[in-house]
Motif scaffolding. Sequence first.
Motif, PDB file in Angstrom:
ATOM      1  N   ARG A  81     -69.759 -33.990  30.121  1.00  0.00           N
ATOM      2  CA  ARG A  81     -68.275 -33.759  29.853  1.00  0.00           C
ATOM      3  C   ARG A  81     -68.299 -33.280  28.354  1.00  0.00           C
ATOM      4  O   ARG A  81     -69.037 -33.967  27.401  1.00  0.00           O
ATOM      5  CB  ARG A  81     -67.499 -35.220  29.998  1.00  0.00           C
ATOM      6  N   PRO A  82     -67.305 -32.505  28.120  1.00  0.00           N
ATOM      7  CA  PRO A  82     -66.937 -32.071  26.937  1.00  0.00           C
ATOM      8  C   PRO A  82     -66.200 -32.864  25.998  1.00  0.00           C
ATOM      9  O   PRO A  82     -65.777 -33.833  26.550  1.00  0.00           O
ATOM     10  CB  PRO A  82     -66.188 -30.672  26.923  1.00  0.00           C
ATOM     11  N   LYS A  83     -66.523 -32.954  24.539  1.00  0.00           N
ATOM     12  CA  LYS A  83     -66.017 -34.078  23.617  1.00  0.00           C
ATOM     13  C   LYS A  83     -64.980 -33.258  22.763  1.00  0.00           C
ATOM     14  O   LYS A  83     -64.770 -32.236  22.690  1.00  0.00           O
ATOM     15  CB  LYS A  83     -67.118 -34.462  22.859  1.00  0.00           C
ATOM     16  N   GLY A  84     -64.350 -34.069  21.796  1.00  0.00           N
ATOM     17  CA  GLY A  84     -63.144 -33.689  21.152  1.00  0.00           C
ATOM     18  C   GLY A  84     -62.094 -32.856  21.608  1.00  0.00           C
ATOM     19  O   GLY A  84     -61.562 -33.360  22.896  1.00  0.00           O
ATOM     20  N   LEU A  85     -61.747 -31.871  21.237  1.00  0.00           N
ATOM     21  CA  LEU A  85     -60.689 -30.997  21.548  1.00  0.00           C
ATOM     22  C   LEU A  85     -60.857 -30.706  23.193  1.00  0.00           C
ATOM     23  O   LEU A  85     -59.969 -30.816  24.080  1.00  0.00           O
ATOM     24  CB  LEU A  85     -60.130 -30.037  20.934  1.00  0.00           C
ATOM     25  N   PRO A  86     -61.878 -30.067  23.482  1.00  0.00           N
ATOM     26  CA  PRO A  86     -62.304 -29.458  24.558  1.00  0.00           C
ATOM     27  C   PRO A  86     -62.335 -30.825  25.774  1.00  0.00           C
ATOM     28  O   PRO A  86     -61.716 -30.535  26.999  1.00  0.00           O
ATOM     29  CB  PRO A  86     -63.621 -29.016  24.699  1.00  0.00           C
ATOM     30  N   GLY A  87     -62.666 -31.879  25.219  1.00  0.00           N
ATOM     31  CA  GLY A  87     -62.669 -33.011  26.063  1.00  0.00           C
ATOM     32  C   GLY A  87     -61.082 -33.481  26.303  1.00  0.00           C
ATOM     33  O   GLY A  87     -61.014 -34.065  27.563  1.00  0.00           O
ATOM     34  N   MET A  88     -60.151 -33.356  25.718  1.00  0.00           N
ATOM     35  CA  MET A  88     -58.749 -33.749  25.648  1.00  0.00           C
ATOM     36  C   MET A  88     -58.173 -32.722  26.618  1.00  0.00           C
ATOM     37  O   MET A  88     -57.229 -33.100  27.715  1.00  0.00           O
ATOM     38  CB  MET A  88     -58.054 -33.551  24.469  1.00  0.00           C
ATOM     39  N   LEU A  89     -58.759 -31.711  26.559  1.00  0.00           N
ATOM     40  CA  LEU A  89     -58.236 -30.549  27.480  1.00  0.00           C
ATOM     41  C   LEU A  89     -58.944 -30.412  28.979  1.00  0.00           C
ATOM     42  O   LEU A  89     -58.524 -29.616  29.851  1.00  0.00           O
ATOM     43  CB  LEU A  89     -58.225 -29.229  26.851  1.00  0.00           C
ATOM     44  N   ASP A  90     -60.036 -31.082  29.210  1.00  0.00           N
ATOM     45  CA  ASP A  90     -60.734 -31.336  30.386  1.00  0.00           C
ATOM     46  C   ASP A  90     -59.989 -31.166  31.507  1.00  0.00           C
ATOM     47  O   ASP A  90     -60.173 -30.220  32.453  1.00  0.00           O
ATOM     48  CB  ASP A  90     -61.791 -32.364  30.239  1.00  0.00           C
ATOM     49  N   ARG A  91     -59.316 -32.045  31.869  1.00  0.00           N
ATOM     50  CA  ARG A  91     -58.545 -32.116  33.185  1.00  0.00           C
ATOM     51  C   ARG A  91     -57.606 -31.085  33.355  1.00  0.00           C
ATOM     52  O   ARG A  91     -57.561 -30.488  34.656  1.00  0.00           O
ATOM     53  CB  ARG A  91     -57.673 -33.575  33.291  1.00  0.00           C
ATOM     54  N   PRO A  92     -56.455 -30.544  32.217  1.00  0.00           N
ATOM     55  CA  PRO A  92     -55.838 -29.406  32.687  1.00  0.00           C
ATOM     56  C   PRO A  92     -56.586 -28.146  32.819  1.00  0.00           C
ATOM     57  O   PRO A  92     -56.124 -27.304  33.416  1.00  0.00           O
ATOM     58  CB  PRO A  92     -55.055 -29.346  31.639  1.00  0.00           C
ATOM     59  N   ALA A  93     -57.832 -27.929  32.102  1.00  0.00           N
ATOM     60  CA  ALA A  93     -58.631 -27.038  32.366  1.00  0.00           C
ATOM     61  C   ALA A  93     -59.126 -26.679  33.534  1.00  0.00           C
ATOM     62  O   ALA A  93     -59.419 -25.708  34.050  1.00  0.00           O
ATOM     63  CB  ALA A  93     -59.714 -27.050  31.117  1.00  0.00           C
ATOM     64  N   GLY A  94     -59.469 -28.079  34.055  1.00  0.00           N
ATOM     65  CA  GLY A  94     -59.971 -27.876  35.560  1.00  0.00           C
ATOM     66  C   GLY A  94     -59.077 -27.449  36.487  1.00  0.00           C
ATOM     67  O   GLY A  94     -59.321 -26.570  37.249  1.00  0.00           O
ATOM     68  N   ARG A  95     -57.990 -27.701  36.341  1.00  0.00           N
ATOM     69  CA  ARG A  95     -56.809 -27.463  37.309  1.00  0.00           C
ATOM     70  C   ARG A  95     -56.534 -26.039  37.022  1.00  0.00           C
ATOM     71  O   ARG A  95     -56.440 -25.149  37.887  1.00  0.00           O
ATOM     72  CB  ARG A  95     -55.516 -28.286  36.998  1.00  0.00           C
ATOM     73  N   ALA A  96     -56.773 -25.457  35.713  1.00  0.00           N
ATOM     74  CA  ALA A  96     -56.509 -24.096  35.441  1.00  0.00           C
ATOM     75  C   ALA A  96     -57.726 -23.225  36.141  1.00  0.00           C
ATOM     76  O   ALA A  96     -57.458 -21.853  36.516  1.00  0.00           O
ATOM     77  CB  ALA A  96     -56.424 -23.865  33.990  1.00  0.00           C
TER      78      ALA A  96
END
Length: 572
Positions: A187-202
């Motif tokens: 799993r990504p960390k930092g800002l990419p980690g915070m965006l992980d779930r919406p990024a998956g939906r995108a």
Amino acid sequence: MGSAADSRVEKSITRAAEALFAAQRSSGSWPNRRPTSVMGTAGALTALHLADRERSHDLVDRGVQWLLGAQNADGGWGGSVGTATQVVPTVIAATALRMAAPHRTGESVRRALALVESHGGVEALPDPGMTHVTSVFLALAELRDMRDLRRVPLEVFLLPPRLWRRRLSFSVPLLVALAFIQRRHSRPKGLPGMLDRPAGRAGLRALQQVEIAETRRGGYGGDNWLASAVCVGLSRAEEAPSRATLDVVDYLRSNVHADGSWHLIQGLDLIGSAYVTRGLAEAGYADDPRLVRARTWLRGCQQDEASPVFDAPAGGWSWEGPRGWPNLLDTAVVLSALTTGGVEEPDEQLRHGLRWLESRQDRKGSWGTFVPDTAFPNDGPCPYATAQCVDVLAENGTRRHDPRIRRAVNWLLSRQRTDGTYEALWYRGLTPGTAMALVALSRVGLADHPVAGRARDALVRAQLDDGSWGPGRTGGLGDDPSTGTVEETAWALRALLASGMPADDPRVRRAADWIASAQRPDGLWQPSPVHMYIRDLTYYVDGLIVHGLALKALGSYRAALAGAASEGREVS
């Protein structure tokens, strides 16, 4: 007086036309019987083993046996059975065997990986993207640590499509799949980690946009290997509905052959039929009712819906038919076939298609394959595609001084290599790119331009002693510069004739005679692995295009002979 070689050419054209018309469907199209694929089979095995293991166990077992039987003596695999080894299909096949049947394929896998390492490993591949793809599959097979690989950033799909479309082009499904595969392991960390779930939906929304235009649910571009990669990615994405994965599984299960193998790309009937239609027209059958029916079928395959992923309006063609991925090069080939219809046939689709093609020209004057002005290296701009577009637009009346033609010609003039050759993104070696550029320059009246002269000289130098052409010395694994193919010889022969080389030139005559002598007893020709699946890394075989190219070349040769005779020049 005609020679024995000319008589052979005449008989060759007649035999090929009879064989092709006998195989034509009532709809007007032709079935494209292609050899099954190492990449398609290995991908399907991987996907079914990971996403549908219990239900598809028998299919996986048969596929394993097929792959083992297709392995070359050197331990590697080519694009299809019997073709020369290349690194990418070897890696994909070896990882599939290791995952699906590790206990009974160990020696085969060991030999394959040893061969890959002898060529510098996947790190030595000239395309960094394919180094990453093959590394991900090695990690899936527990031959690499997934956490050590560069991460594919799913969060890019949170941006508006206009910001990523030109950079990603047709790679969107594969990149989403790779991102989901890697994300399962790290799993990504930092800002990419915070965006992980919406990024998956995108990422899922981007896949859904691609699938909207598919010919069949779960079939991404009709490409079994790509669909397999997407299937693996979806099976590892918690956001993905199970139905999405099952759609791809069902697609793969429906495409398996009785011997346990899969094709690479399922829907190439349209592009192959377009080549055959143009080839038969060049060979003297343009007004034959059966060819009229073929052109009617091609018109009916024009797309009537826009493509959101490629930001393409309606009006183009895909290799799959009325649905699928709109493709600039395929559209140009279909338009070339429709051009032979004459004024008596409806031309609304032809005019619409020509306008569509013009609208997809890059700002610099070139054409690619899917997305104009793309930065994706496997899309465009492409000398071969640009030349094909110039040829069909000029043939349909666009003048040399039209801004679109002028910009395209200037781009072509600037893209010639120092040895006089041109590259092609979708065909191996330098023969097709050089030949098509020479055809285009000749079409617009520049056959005497120094650039055209250098291209013609390069083709003449590359002719083999037997009269044929091959890929030349590419340095790529799987290329044999000493062996000619029908496809490459046909490209070169037509180009030399288009540039004004007389039909009675010994080099031209030897080429025409070689094509005729290569004809099989059934009246058709053996296809060769000259079609690029992954640039410079994986080739595939197309069963129809070879016939269209051969007939176009032989028809041009016969027309040149007739022209020489009508001018009173002795042809002997």
